[in-house]
Motif scaffolding. Sequence first.
Motif, PDB file in Angstrom:
ATOM      1  N   TRP B  86       0.783  -1.476  -0.032  1.00  0.00           N
ATOM      2  CA  TRP B  86      -0.028  -0.091   0.100  1.00  0.00           C
ATOM      3  C   TRP B  86       0.537   0.917   0.132  1.00  0.00           C
ATOM      4  O   TRP B  86       0.038   2.663  -0.621  1.00  0.00           O
ATOM      5  N   PHE B  87       1.429   1.218   0.405  1.00  0.00           N
ATOM      6  CA  PHE B  87       2.674   2.423   0.327  1.00  0.00           C
ATOM      7  C   PHE B  87       4.289   1.869  -0.564  1.00  0.00           C
ATOM      8  O   PHE B  87       4.859   1.106  -0.729  1.00  0.00           O
ATOM      9  N   ARG B  88       4.019   3.213  -1.581  1.00  0.00           N
ATOM     10  CA  ARG B  88       4.817   2.256  -2.911  1.00  0.00           C
ATOM     11  C   ARG B  88       6.435   2.946  -3.140  1.00  0.00           C
ATOM     12  O   ARG B  88       6.663   4.139  -2.532  1.00  0.00           O
ATOM     13  N   LEU B  89       7.462   1.789  -2.878  1.00  0.00           N
ATOM     14  CA  LEU B  89       9.001   2.564  -2.663  1.00  0.00           C
ATOM     15  C   LEU B  89       9.091   1.921  -3.761  1.00  0.00           C
ATOM     16  O   LEU B  89       9.332   0.723  -4.448  1.00  0.00           O
ATOM     17  N   GLY B  90       9.703   3.291  -5.137  1.00  0.00           N
ATOM     18  CA  GLY B  90      10.013   2.944  -5.852  1.00  0.00           C
ATOM     19  C   GLY B  90      11.841   2.410  -5.725  1.00  0.00           C
ATOM     20  O   GLY B  90      12.362   2.282  -4.560  1.00  0.00           O
ATOM     21  N   ASP B  91      12.458   1.420  -6.863  1.00  0.00           N
ATOM     22  CA  ASP B  91      13.795   0.922  -6.274  1.00  0.00           C
ATOM     23  C   ASP B  91      14.870   2.133  -6.273  1.00  0.00           C
ATOM     24  O   ASP B  91      15.908   1.241  -5.438  1.00  0.00           O
ATOM     25  N   GLN B  92      14.961   3.046  -6.325  1.00  0.00           N
ATOM     26  CA  GLN B  92      16.275   3.703  -6.638  1.00  0.00           C
ATOM     27  C   GLN B  92      15.388   4.022  -4.780  1.00  0.00           C
ATOM     28  O   GLN B  92      16.446   4.436  -4.527  1.00  0.00           O
ATOM     29  N   ASP B  93      14.020   5.008  -4.725  1.00  0.00           N
ATOM     30  CA  ASP B  93      13.509   6.064  -3.763  1.00  0.00           C
ATOM     31  C   ASP B  93      13.685   5.068  -2.797  1.00  0.00           C
ATOM     32  O   ASP B  93      14.713   4.640  -1.530  1.00  0.00           O
ATOM     33  N   LEU B  94      14.040   3.185  -2.727  1.00  0.00           N
ATOM     34  CA  LEU B  94      14.919   2.272  -2.021  1.00  0.00           C
ATOM     35  C   LEU B  94      15.581   2.409  -1.059  1.00  0.00           C
ATOM     36  O   LEU B  94      15.698   2.197  -0.103  1.00  0.00           O
ATOM     37  N   ALA B  95      16.625   2.763  -2.216  1.00  0.00           N
ATOM     38  CA  ALA B  95      18.015   3.204  -1.630  1.00  0.00           C
ATOM     39  C   ALA B  95      18.250   4.532  -0.812  1.00  0.00           C
ATOM     40  O   ALA B  95      18.960   4.033   0.674  1.00  0.00           O
ATOM     41  N   THR B  96      16.901   5.275  -0.613  1.00  0.00           N
ATOM     42  CA  THR B  96      17.672   7.058   0.107  1.00  0.00           C
ATOM     43  C   THR B  96      17.092   5.780   1.704  1.00  0.00           C
ATOM     44  O   THR B  96      17.917   5.880   3.135  1.00  0.00           O
ATOM     45  N   HIS B  97      15.691   5.205   1.585  1.00  0.00           N
ATOM     46  CA  HIS B  97      15.651   4.588   2.746  1.00  0.00           C
ATOM     47  C   HIS B  97      16.354   3.606   3.317  1.00  0.00           C
ATOM     48  O   HIS B  97      16.618   3.229   5.101  1.00  0.00           O
ATOM     49  N   VAL B  98      17.022   2.470   2.717  1.00  0.00           N
ATOM     50  CA  VAL B  98      18.274   1.787   3.268  1.00  0.00           C
ATOM     51  C   VAL B  98      19.526   2.181   3.374  1.00  0.00           C
ATOM     52  O   VAL B  98      19.681   1.642   4.604  1.00  0.00           O
ATOM     53  N   ARG B  99      19.960   3.114   2.986  1.00  0.00           N
ATOM     54  CA  ARG B  99      20.670   4.234   3.257  1.00  0.00           C
ATOM     55  C   ARG B  99      20.282   4.427   4.488  1.00  0.00           C
ATOM     56  O   ARG B  99      21.178   4.409   5.592  1.00  0.00           O
ATOM     57  N   ARG B 100      19.629   5.563   4.785  1.00  0.00           N
ATOM     58  CA  ARG B 100      18.990   6.289   6.240  1.00  0.00           C
ATOM     59  C   ARG B 100      19.278   4.848   7.245  1.00  0.00           C
ATOM     60  O   ARG B 100      19.476   5.626   8.584  1.00  0.00           O
ATOM     61  N   THR B 101      18.230   3.872   7.126  1.00  0.00           N
ATOM     62  CA  THR B 101      18.083   2.920   7.802  1.00  0.00           C
ATOM     63  C   THR B 101      19.415   2.607   8.533  1.00  0.00           C
ATOM     64  O   THR B 101      19.336   2.116   9.490  1.00  0.00           O
ATOM     65  N   CYS B 102      20.080   1.821   7.792  1.00  0.00           N
ATOM     66  CA  CYS B 102      21.421   1.779   8.213  1.00  0.00           C
ATOM     67  C   CYS B 102      22.749   2.417   9.049  1.00  0.00           C
ATOM     68  O   CYS B 102      22.620   2.279  10.232  1.00  0.00           O
ATOM     69  N   ARG B 103      22.206   4.101   7.800  1.00  0.00           N
ATOM     70  CA  ARG B 103      23.017   4.262   9.040  1.00  0.00           C
ATOM     71  C   ARG B 103      22.596   5.102  10.791  1.00  0.00           C
ATOM     72  O   ARG B 103      23.063   5.491  11.603  1.00  0.00           O
ATOM     73  N   LEU B 104      21.234   5.400  10.690  1.00  0.00           N
ATOM     74  CA  LEU B 104      20.063   5.087  11.742  1.00  0.00           C
ATOM     75  C   LEU B 104      20.886   4.622  12.574  1.00  0.00           C
ATOM     76  O   LEU B 104      21.319   4.511  13.830  1.00  0.00           O
ATOM     77  N   ALA B 105      20.741   2.858  12.317  1.00  0.00           N
ATOM     78  CA  ALA B 105      20.699   1.865  13.641  1.00  0.00           C
ATOM     79  C   ALA B 105      22.942   1.588  13.838  1.00  0.00           C
ATOM     80  O   ALA B 105      22.788   1.643  14.690  1.00  0.00           O
ATOM     81  N   ALA B 106      23.266   2.290  13.321  1.00  0.00           N
ATOM     82  CA  ALA B 106      24.920   3.112  13.672  1.00  0.00           C
ATOM     83  C   ALA B 106      25.073   4.155  14.357  1.00  0.00           C
ATOM     84  O   ALA B 106      25.996   4.424  14.537  1.00  0.00           O
ATOM     85  N   GLY B 107      23.682   4.274  14.648  1.00  0.00           N
ATOM     86  CA  GLY B 107      24.246   5.360  15.745  1.00  0.00           C
ATOM     87  C   GLY B 107      24.567   6.865  15.102  1.00  0.00           C
ATOM     88  O   GLY B 107      24.293   7.802  16.237  1.00  0.00           O
ATOM     89  N   GLU B 108      23.792   7.302  14.157  1.00  0.00           N
ATOM     90  CA  GLU B 108      24.273   8.229  12.974  1.00  0.00           C
ATOM     91  C   GLU B 108      22.692   9.317  13.527  1.00  0.00           C
ATOM     92  O   GLU B 108      21.866   8.820  14.046  1.00  0.00           O
ATOM     93  N   THR B 109      22.395  10.909  13.497  1.00  0.00           N
ATOM     94  CA  THR B 109      21.184  11.073  13.966  1.00  0.00           C
ATOM     95  C   THR B 109      20.448  11.965  12.879  1.00  0.00           C
ATOM     96  O   THR B 109      21.423  11.247  11.849  1.00  0.00           O
ATOM     97  N   LEU B 110      19.289  12.059  12.997  1.00  0.00           N
ATOM     98  CA  LEU B 110      18.844  11.582  11.134  1.00  0.00           C
ATOM     99  C   LEU B 110      18.881  12.867  10.512  1.00  0.00           C
ATOM    100  O   LEU B 110      19.230  13.040   9.122  1.00  0.00           O
TER     101      LEU B 110
END
Lengths: 314, 314
Positions: B86-110
């Motif tokens: 229901w929430f559309r995530l494009g192939d390229q857009d997905l890279a933004t979310h994956v990258r963001r999630t990884c870096r947040l998980a690594a302790g960086e701030t938003l």
Amino acid sequence: MIIALAGGVGGAKLVHGLAAVLPPEALQVVVNTGDDFDHLGLRVCPDLDTVMYTLAGRANPETGWGLAGETWHFMEALQRLGGETWFRLGDQDLATHVRRTCRLAAGETLSQVTAQLCQSLGIAHPVAPMTNEPVRTMVHTADGELGFQDYFVRRQCAPEVLGLRYAGAAQARPSPALTQALRDPRLRAIVICPSNPYLSIAPLLALPGMRAQLRQAGVPVIAVSPIVGGAAIKGPAAKIMCELGLEVSALEVARHYSPLIDACVLDHADAALASAVNALGIAPLVTGTVMRSMPDRIQLAHEVLGFAEGMACP
Amino acid sequence: MIIALAGGVGGAKLVHGLAAVLPPEALQVVVNTGDDFDHLGLRVCPDLDTVMYTLAGRANPETGWGLAGETWHFMEALQRLGGETWFRLGDQDLATHVRRTCRLAAGETLSQVTAQLCQSLGIAHPVAPMTNEPVRTMVHTADGELGFQDYFVRRQCAPEVLGLRYAGAAQARPSPALTQALRDPRLRAIVICPSNPYLSIAPLLALPGMRAQLRQAGVPVIAVSPIVGGAAIKGPAAKIMCELGLEVSALEVARHYSPLIDACVLDHADAALASAVNALGIAPLVTGTVMRSMPDRIQLAHEVLGFAEGMACP
């Protein structure tokens, strides 16, 4: 009923052949999870995926991993964002990892998630991970200890292998499907597919009590050698055997699996090794083991099953 | 130096105009994070992404979200696997979310992650989230309380809105960039972009002390009305105002922001409301606020900046 123990490409091919000749209730596929790792926040299970994609008829025949007709828009975008791209994740393949990671996070076991993925992919035969708990193959190299994918993909198997460790194996329990299949009165044989003995099958055999359980199942245990004519069909098996000071031969594979196995399937190219294998107390079967096509997979599956039948009812 | 407070599409357009006429050191963009959510194990920040993609010249002009030239192979594969689509995530857009999630998980701030993403996307102007801590806009509806994306995307804004809550706002601290910009002696004006006052700007104003800090900055605070001719340019603002029993007009927007703002920019279509806005003690500027093209964005940016300059140095 047959249990097939498998790793990646070679194992997946024989599993594909077995699935083509056996009904779903007569086959339990059990897959190595020692190669699994967490990457980009996702749980990636390379051997399970190779087996699933192969059984679904969707494996990429050129790469030996991933999906046929894959696209790489995610990876390209990730590269532009400075993300890690040494482990290639295709756009469609990514859905498998995202789905798996979500369901694991929601509390499902890897067995449950795998069954669900198989169902969605239209796979009728049961495929289970060797365990639901984390086991991670660690490669002790001249450059220090490396995680498996770090060694295998990032470093392209370049570092010399000094030893292997299956972290977590001693604490892991065999998956319910594996345990149940080993106790199934219908069990007729256990097939160790032509996967890397050290990387793909050893993690499974390192599970507590697994060797004893395989023996106690009271059925023939048959290994198909992934070494043909002194070389590996695919992957680093030969290189690793060499680095570990082992002879690169199907005989060494038989020796490695002894005394666990009752029989070993050798390629025609290794016919001369049959008597030496026999001298180990292991029955040799010489046939064509190189699976270049679907008929090859089916042919080898038939050979292995016929051989097992002959051993079970002499 | 100008602070621009923005939500999604409308805000991103004016930010784009401001970035075209101001050097990077003369603009601080601050973006709503009340729409952020965790989906498929990924942190998705729709307003930050819309602002970033717009500034990078890569926004999809048709959808108002996501990237131009996007592909959907991941989503199609996820659908085949029975995943949530229901929430559309494009192939390229997905890279933004994956990258963001990884870096947040690594302790960086938003804030850190956003700065890095902006750099990778070639964005020169500083873009910061309103806060590094989680704030989640919750929509109280006739069907119960819904997460924002559940209301906005999954239910397509269909449920009647009875009220709004900005969960976490009372505990969240403004982001370092926002705090620093508010204290910057070079600050000349604060622009509230034409974003939804209730969904996009309200979460930001709900941060502790934010209203007082905006006033204490000692510069003109100028809102651009997202309501033109009694309708929203895009999105559910008009529907929500109606459901909350408010008049759907630029005058109501001015009233909503009073006494926070010094000035309000109205479209020519609302010229008749200028005297009523003035009667609220808010200076009206009537101009073209509908941004159909890049020249429109630049024109409105010039108008707003000129207006602010006139107010600061009367």
